[in-house]
Design a protein around this motif. Structure first.
Motif, PDB file in Angstrom:
ATOM      1  N   MET A   5       0.845  -1.194   0.000  1.00  0.00           N
ATOM      2  CA  MET A   5       0.000   0.000   0.000  1.00  0.00           C
ATOM      3  C   MET A   5       0.877   1.239   0.000  1.00  0.00           C
ATOM      4  N   LEU A   6       0.501   2.211  -0.818  1.00  0.00           N
ATOM      5  CA  LEU A   6       1.160   3.514  -0.757  1.00  0.00           C
ATOM      6  C   LEU A   6       0.103   4.597  -0.883  1.00  0.00           C
ATOM      7  N   THR A   7       0.257   5.624  -0.063  1.00  0.00           N
ATOM      8  CA  THR A   7      -0.579   6.807  -0.242  1.00  0.00           C
ATOM      9  C   THR A   7       0.084   7.975   0.461  1.00  0.00           C
ATOM     10  N   GLY A   8      -0.507   9.147   0.329  1.00  0.00           N
ATOM     11  CA  GLY A   8       0.128  10.291   0.960  1.00  0.00           C
ATOM     12  C   GLY A   8      -0.720  11.544   0.884  1.00  0.00           C
ATOM     13  N   ASP A   9      -0.187  12.598   1.481  1.00  0.00           N
ATOM     14  CA  ASP A   9      -0.884  13.880   1.517  1.00  0.00           C
ATOM     15  C   ASP A   9       0.109  15.017   1.347  1.00  0.00           C
ATOM     16  N   ARG A  10      -0.386  16.091   0.757  1.00  0.00           N
ATOM     17  CA  ARG A  10       0.453  17.295   0.648  1.00  0.00           C
ATOM     18  C   ARG A  10       0.496  18.008   1.997  1.00  0.00           C
ATOM     19  N   PRO A  11       1.656  18.407   2.432  1.00  0.00           N
ATOM     20  CA  PRO A  11       1.730  19.121   3.721  1.00  0.00           C
ATOM     21  C   PRO A  11       1.457  20.615   3.547  1.00  0.00           C
ATOM     22  N   ILE A  41       3.562   5.496   3.706  1.00  0.00           N
ATOM     23  CA  ILE A  41       2.720   6.688   3.820  1.00  0.00           C
ATOM     24  C   ILE A  41       3.631   7.899   3.632  1.00  0.00           C
ATOM     25  N   MET A  42       3.326   8.673   2.612  1.00  0.00           N
ATOM     26  CA  MET A  42       4.255   9.710   2.171  1.00  0.00           C
ATOM     27  C   MET A  42       3.732  11.124   2.437  1.00  0.00           C
ATOM     28  N   ILE A  43       4.589  11.950   2.982  1.00  0.00           N
ATOM     29  CA  ILE A  43       4.266  13.371   3.087  1.00  0.00           C
ATOM     30  C   ILE A  43       4.811  14.032   1.820  1.00  0.00           C
ATOM     31  N   ALA A  44       3.879  14.449   0.950  1.00  0.00           N
ATOM     32  CA  ALA A  44       4.249  14.853  -0.414  1.00  0.00           C
ATOM     33  C   ALA A  44       4.675  16.319  -0.465  1.00  0.00           C
ATOM     34  N   ASP A  45       5.847  16.599   0.119  1.00  0.00           N
ATOM     35  CA  ASP A  45       6.304  17.998   0.163  1.00  0.00           C
ATOM     36  C   ASP A  45       6.734  18.494  -1.214  1.00  0.00           C
ATOM     37  N   ALA A  46       7.360  17.626  -2.000  1.00  0.00           N
ATOM     38  CA  ALA A  46       7.800  18.058  -3.338  1.00  0.00           C
ATOM     39  C   ALA A  46       6.581  18.395  -4.194  1.00  0.00           C
ATOM     40  N   GLN A  47       5.528  17.601  -4.039  1.00  0.00           N
ATOM     41  CA  GLN A  47       4.304  17.921  -4.789  1.00  0.00           C
ATOM     42  C   GLN A  47       3.668  19.219  -4.271  1.00  0.00           C
ATOM     43  N   ALA A  48       3.716  19.433  -2.963  1.00  0.00           N
ATOM     44  CA  ALA A  48       3.153  20.673  -2.406  1.00  0.00           C
ATOM     45  C   ALA A  48       3.896  21.888  -2.956  1.00  0.00           C
ATOM     46  N   SER A 136       4.872  12.776 -11.635  1.00  0.00           N
ATOM     47  CA  SER A 136       5.637  12.532 -10.413  1.00  0.00           C
ATOM     48  C   SER A 136       4.819  11.663  -9.443  1.00  0.00           C
ATOM     49  N   GLN A 137       3.514  11.799  -9.506  1.00  0.00           N
ATOM     50  CA  GLN A 137       2.686  10.933  -8.654  1.00  0.00           C
ATOM     51  C   GLN A 137       2.767   9.476  -9.121  1.00  0.00           C
ATOM     52  N   ALA A 138       2.886   9.284 -10.425  1.00  0.00           N
ATOM     53  CA  ALA A 138       3.073   7.923 -10.944  1.00  0.00           C
ATOM     54  C   ALA A 138       4.403   7.355 -10.447  1.00  0.00           C
ATOM     55  N   ALA A 139       5.406   8.218 -10.355  1.00  0.00           N
ATOM     56  CA  ALA A 139       6.696   7.779  -9.827  1.00  0.00           C
ATOM     57  C   ALA A 139       6.558   7.372  -8.361  1.00  0.00           C
ATOM     58  N   ASP A 140       5.824   8.169  -7.583  1.00  0.00           N
ATOM     59  CA  ASP A 140       5.617   7.844  -6.159  1.00  0.00           C
ATOM     60  C   ASP A 140       5.017   6.446  -6.011  1.00  0.00           C
ATOM     61  N   ILE A 141       4.029   6.185  -6.829  1.00  0.00           N
ATOM     62  CA  ILE A 141       3.275   4.937  -6.686  1.00  0.00           C
ATOM     63  C   ILE A 141       4.093   3.734  -7.173  1.00  0.00           C
ATOM     64  N   THR A 142       4.721   3.900  -8.343  1.00  0.00           N
ATOM     65  CA  THR A 142       5.425   2.761  -8.941  1.00  0.00           C
ATOM     66  C   THR A 142       6.764   2.478  -8.263  1.00  0.00           C
ATOM     67  N   VAL A 148      -2.045  -1.240  -3.967  1.00  0.00           N
ATOM     68  CA  VAL A 148      -3.266  -0.599  -3.463  1.00  0.00           C
ATOM     69  C   VAL A 148      -2.965   0.841  -3.050  1.00  0.00           C
ATOM     70  N   VAL A 149      -3.777   1.775  -3.547  1.00  0.00           N
ATOM     71  CA  VAL A 149      -3.604   3.190  -3.214  1.00  0.00           C
ATOM     72  C   VAL A 149      -4.923   3.735  -2.668  1.00  0.00           C
ATOM     73  N   PRO A 150      -5.069   3.813  -1.337  1.00  0.00           N
ATOM     74  CA  PRO A 150      -6.309   4.361  -0.785  1.00  0.00           C
ATOM     75  C   PRO A 150      -6.262   5.890  -0.792  1.00  0.00           C
ATOM     76  N   VAL A 151      -7.121   6.481  -1.587  1.00  0.00           N
ATOM     77  CA  VAL A 151      -7.165   7.946  -1.705  1.00  0.00           C
ATOM     78  C   VAL A 151      -8.606   8.404  -1.883  1.00  0.00           C
ATOM     79  N   GLY A 152      -8.788   9.716  -1.906  1.00  0.00           N
ATOM     80  CA  GLY A 152     -10.114  10.279  -2.159  1.00  0.00           C
ATOM     81  C   GLY A 152     -10.440  10.215  -3.645  1.00  0.00           C
ATOM     82  N   ASP A 154     -11.043  12.476  -5.680  1.00  0.00           N
ATOM     83  CA  ASP A 154     -10.370  13.494  -6.500  1.00  0.00           C
ATOM     84  C   ASP A 154      -9.074  12.959  -7.114  1.00  0.00           C
ATOM     85  N   GLN A 155      -8.544  11.883  -6.544  1.00  0.00           N
ATOM     86  CA  GLN A 155      -7.262  11.359  -7.032  1.00  0.00           C
ATOM     87  C   GLN A 155      -7.419  10.307  -8.132  1.00  0.00           C
ATOM     88  N   MET A 156      -8.667  10.018  -8.491  1.00  0.00           N
ATOM     89  CA  MET A 156      -8.928   9.005  -9.515  1.00  0.00           C
ATOM     90  C   MET A 156      -8.164   9.286 -10.818  1.00  0.00           C
TER      91      MET A 156
HETATM   92  N1  TRP Z   1      -1.973  14.133  -4.655  1.00  0.00           N
HETATM   93  C1  TRP Z   1      -2.132  13.726  -3.295  1.00  0.00           C
HETATM   94  C2  TRP Z   1      -2.886  14.837  -2.567  1.00  0.00           C
HETATM   95  O1  TRP Z   1      -3.233  15.833  -3.149  1.00  0.00           O
HETATM   96  C3  TRP Z   1      -0.819  13.473  -2.590  1.00  0.00           C
HETATM   97  C4  TRP Z   1       0.013  12.410  -3.258  1.00  0.00           C
HETATM   98  C5  TRP Z   1       1.214  12.586  -3.853  1.00  0.00           C
HETATM   99  C6  TRP Z   1      -0.313  11.037  -3.372  1.00  0.00           C
HETATM  100  N2  TRP Z   1       1.688  11.430  -4.341  1.00  0.00           N
HETATM  101  C7  TRP Z   1       0.788  10.444  -4.077  1.00  0.00           C
HETATM  102  C8  TRP Z   1      -1.399  10.241  -2.995  1.00  0.00           C
HETATM  103  C9  TRP Z   1       0.794   9.091  -4.403  1.00  0.00           C
HETATM  104  C10 TRP Z   1      -1.376   8.882  -3.315  1.00  0.00           C
HETATM  105  C11 TRP Z   1      -0.285   8.314  -4.028  1.00  0.00           C
HETATM  106  O2  TRP Z   1      -3.135  14.736  -1.390  1.00  0.00           O
END
Ligand code: TRP
Length: 362
Positions: A5-11, A41-48, A136-142, A148-152, A154-156
């Protein structure tokens, strides 16, 4: 196949109840089933930073807020690897190679990118980093071979984009990457928890969120000012459930046992809803019940957060350890990716031998 499982949130702020019912609660449940071989479980600072490039201090300050919320909700560093995205440089390298597999027009069609461009007034001047964040999100996941990626909800579109990259990569370079599955909340209310004002989007600037760390008095204030049915004026009037935020929150948070505890004159939520629809049930009574439910749900989270707040260096230590482990895993995937892409010159003895023979014949 391994279950990962991998998932995360923007800080960009503290996490709120929308994050909780949309994904956090599920992550903790899944973690505690013990079914997964690995959990990241990733804190997505680079994405933020892709839409906060001029405000790095905001991102920096919110890393600890998100980490505390994670721990408070029950994510356990013994079972789940908590890490910071920017501390895993392999993710950038993977993104760079995936960029060759995605067209500009495909990114322009990504609904999440589209709506965020509007929301942030980026129409005329989209930063390239922001535009490419689905890659970059595809990179995070792969990188973690997540299954399995549990998200809201909006992330579909991000998951769709990831699957396309996986297919393209595997068909061009050979089977290397793993296709992930999105895991959405199974309850409609959790899928799209509205703000306390009934608006679809919960946001700090609208002041319509209830945070996980919210104090009891503030929870109460927010519940009692919640949007209900504007046509339900007198108690006797029949009430509507559609778009009624108080009932949406009950759908998301209520457990059967709360009736016995706080509202024993009703058997369950269906009975409460039926009475509301019939008329004769006032908003105040329902709000009082919801307040009790939310207080019961959030109190243990708030208390655990306060415990973790007492030792901030220990929380950073958890993130540091997690980032180190995450980097090792991502490095292994990157190695496989580079081998598949034939950019592993120094470790490919056959290449060097064949070329030596070829030039010897000349
Ligand atoms: N985009 C997600 C968000 O807005 C954060 C996120 C970054 C993420 N990389 C991810 C979620 C990979 C799931 C998998 O909160």
């Amino acid at each position: 196949m391994k279950k990962i499982m991998l998932t995360g949130d923007r800080p960009t702020g503290r996490l709120h109840v929308g994050h909780y019912v949309g994904s956090l609660r599920r992550r903790v449940e899944l973690q505690n089933t013990g079914d997964f071989d690995d959990i990241f479980i990733m804190i997505a600072d680079a994405q933020a930073l892709t839409d906060n490039a001029d405000n790095p201090e905001k991102v920096r300050q919110n890393i600890i807020e998100v980490a505390l919320d994670y721990l408070a909700c029950g994510l356990d560093p013994e079972k789940s690897t908590l890490f910071i995205q920017s501390q895993v440089p392999e993710l950038c390298e993977l993104s760079f190679y995936y960029m060759n597999l995605v067209t500009v027009s495909r990114l322009q069609r990504n609904p999440t990118v589209k709506s965020e461009i509007q929301m942030r007034n980026f129409e005329a001047s989209i930063p390239v980093g922001f535009f490419t964040y689905p890659i970059s999100q595809a990179a995070d996941i792969t990188a973690f071979k997540a299954t399995v990626v549990p998200v809201g909800e909006d992330q579909m579109p991000m998951l769709e984009q990831t699957k396309e990259i996986v297919h393209k990569f595997n068909s061009v370079y050979g089977e290397t990457l793993v296709e992930p599955k999105i895991l959405l909340p199974d309850n409609e209310a959790c899928l799209r928890l509205p703000g306390t004002d009934g608006k679809a989007k919960m946001s700090k600037s609208l002041g319509n969120c209830i945070y996980l760390s919210e104090e009891p008095e503030d929870i109460k204030k927010k519940v009692f000012s919640m949007f209900t049915d504007p046509t339900h004026i007198r108690v006797e009037d029949p009430g509507r459930l559609e778009g009624n935020t108080v009932f949406t929150y009950l759908d998301a948070f209520c457990r059967p046992e709360y009736f016995a505890e706080f509202l024993p004159e009703y058997k369950d939520l269906d009975e409460l809803k039926a009475h509301y629809k019939r008329g004769g049930l006032g908003d105040m009574k329902v709000k009082r019940f919801l307040n009790n439910v939310l207080q019961a749900e959030l109190e243990p989270i708030r208390n655990r957060r306060k415990e973790f707040q007492k030792d901030i260096p220990a929380v950073y230590e958890i993130l540091k350890k997690g980032s180190k482990k995450a980097e090792q895993v991502a490095a292994q995937t990157l190695k496989e990716v580079k081998a598949a892409m034939k950019i592993d010159y120094f470790s490919d003895e056959a290449l060097i031998r064949e070329q030596a023979e070829k030039f010897a014949e000349e």
